[in-house]
Design a protein around this motif. Structure first.
Motif, mmCIF file in Angstrom:
data_model
loop_
_atom_site.group_PDB
_atom_site.id
_atom_site.type_symbol
_atom_site.label_atom_id
_atom_site.label_comp_id
_atom_site.label_asym_id
_atom_site.label_seq_id
_atom_site.Cartn_x
_atom_site.Cartn_y
_atom_site.Cartn_z
ATOM 1 N N MET A 157 10.887 -68.979 30.483
ATOM 2 C CA MET A 157 10.284 -67.983 31.377
ATOM 3 C C MET A 157 9.392 -67.036 30.578
ATOM 4 S SD MET A 157 12.405 -65.533 33.977
ATOM 5 C CE MET A 157 11.685 -64.088 34.683
ATOM 6 N N PRO A 158 8.107 -66.866 30.964
ATOM 7 C CA PRO A 158 7.231 -65.975 30.195
ATOM 8 C C PRO A 158 7.710 -64.528 30.267
ATOM 9 C CG PRO A 158 6.161 -66.708 32.228
ATOM 10 C CD PRO A 158 7.472 -67.427 32.150
ATOM 11 N N LYS A 159 7.448 -63.826 29.201
ATOM 12 C CA LYS A 159 7.869 -62.420 29.174
ATOM 13 C C LYS A 159 7.002 -61.585 30.106
ATOM 14 C CE LYS A 159 9.903 -62.067 24.599
ATOM 15 N NZ LYS A 159 9.942 -61.335 23.342
ATOM 16 N N LEU A 160 7.633 -60.568 30.680
ATOM 17 C CA LEU A 160 6.918 -59.627 31.551
ATOM 18 C C LEU A 160 5.980 -58.786 30.683
ATOM 19 C CD1 LEU A 160 7.601 -59.401 34.607
ATOM 20 C CD2 LEU A 160 8.771 -57.277 34.066
ATOM 21 N N ARG A 161 4.767 -58.581 31.165
ATOM 22 C CA ARG A 161 3.816 -57.756 30.419
ATOM 23 C C ARG A 161 3.938 -56.304 30.912
ATOM 24 N NH1 ARG A 161 -0.400 -59.904 27.879
ATOM 25 N NH2 ARG A 161 -1.995 -58.592 28.860
ATOM 26 N N VAL A 162 4.506 -55.461 30.051
ATOM 27 C CA VAL A 162 4.811 -54.076 30.428
ATOM 28 C C VAL A 162 3.930 -53.117 29.621
ATOM 29 C CG1 VAL A 162 6.611 -52.296 30.503
ATOM 30 C CG2 VAL A 162 7.194 -54.684 30.994
ATOM 31 N N ALA A 163 3.455 -52.082 30.301
ATOM 32 C CA ALA A 163 2.670 -51.038 29.620
ATOM 33 C C ALA A 163 3.278 -49.681 29.940
ATOM 34 C CB ALA A 163 1.212 -51.085 30.083
ATOM 35 N N THR A 164 3.101 -48.729 29.026
ATOM 36 C CA THR A 164 3.426 -47.336 29.321
ATOM 37 C C THR A 164 2.218 -46.485 28.935
ATOM 38 O OG1 THR A 164 4.378 -46.592 27.211
ATOM 39 C CG2 THR A 164 5.842 -47.812 28.688
ATOM 40 N N VAL A 165 1.989 -45.447 29.725
ATOM 41 C CA VAL A 165 0.783 -44.635 29.541
ATOM 42 C C VAL A 165 1.171 -43.168 29.569
ATOM 43 C CG1 VAL A 165 -1.443 -44.042 30.609
ATOM 44 C CG2 VAL A 165 -0.663 -46.420 30.595
ATOM 45 N N TRP A 166 0.448 -42.362 28.783
ATOM 46 C CA TRP A 166 0.741 -40.932 28.656
ATOM 47 C C TRP A 166 -0.477 -40.118 29.098
ATOM 48 C CZ3 TRP A 166 1.741 -38.482 23.147
ATOM 49 C CH2 TRP A 166 2.093 -37.130 23.301
ATOM 50 N N PHE A 167 -0.376 -39.501 30.261
ATOM 51 C CA PHE A 167 -1.440 -38.599 30.730
ATOM 52 C C PHE A 167 -1.035 -37.148 30.415
ATOM 53 C CE2 PHE A 167 -3.152 -41.638 34.294
ATOM 54 C CZ PHE A 167 -3.819 -42.363 33.346
#
Ligand code: SF4
Length: 175
Positions: A1-11
């Protein structure tokens, strides 16, 4: 199963929500098994990538850079999460909202026209700090100032397993 592509962002936030994310501690090992962190303040990438499965955004939309980036992120992400009270409601950054921009600059810099704050030098303040949903559709709201690591995991683990997350009761509290 491909890994989930996760991002985190700081505003416009204090980074407390990201500190809480790091407080997942040993759960980060499970996170790393199931997901790839493709963009984040803790990953040295400059461009927000295409095809992001889940993005957690900390902070309010406070300046022109945030605004531009949020529109881009929305286009490139399947699930967009307002991560913490500043993203959900405006919270601390929105305390400036009743005041004119010039008054805020005067209070902070002693002048309403400080050098180096023009567009092109640094991003220009928006007249108001906005919660994310005032700009783009938000798929999930993860409240808390910051959301505790347990609350983040209650949300994130089902997502990593391909399930629908459900927050209820105390996990919906602000502050
Ligand atoms: Fe900081 Fe609280 Fe805002 Fe998170 S919600 S960025 S902890 S002030």
């Amino acid at each position: 199963m491909p890994k989930l592509r996760v991002a985190t962002v700081w505003f416009s936030g204090c980074s407390g929500c990201h500190m809480s994310f790091l407080d997942l501690d040993e759960r980060l090992l499970e996170f790393a098994e199931r997901a790839e962190l493709v963009f984040s303040p803790i990953v040295d990438l400059k461009e927000f990538p295409e095809n992001v499965d889940v993005v957690l955004i900390e902070g309010a939309v406070g300046n022109t850079e945030h605004l531009k980036m949020l529109l881009e992120i929305r286009k490139k992400s399947k699930i967009l999460v307002a991560f913490g009270d500043c993203a959900v409601t405006g919270n601390v950054p929105s305390l400036r909202n009743p005041l004119p921009r010039e008054e805020v600059l005067q209070a902070v810099y002693g002048t309403d026209d400080p050098p180096g704050l023009e567009e092109g030098e640094v991003p220009k303040f928006l007249p108001q700090a906005l919660p994310l949903h005032a700009v783009v559709p938000v798929d999930y709201f993860l409240p808390g100032c910051p959301p505790s690591a347990d609350r983040i995991w209650t949300f994130l683990r089902p997502v990593l397993l391909g399930q629908k997350p459900v927050l209820s009761g105390p996990d919906l509290k602000f502050g």
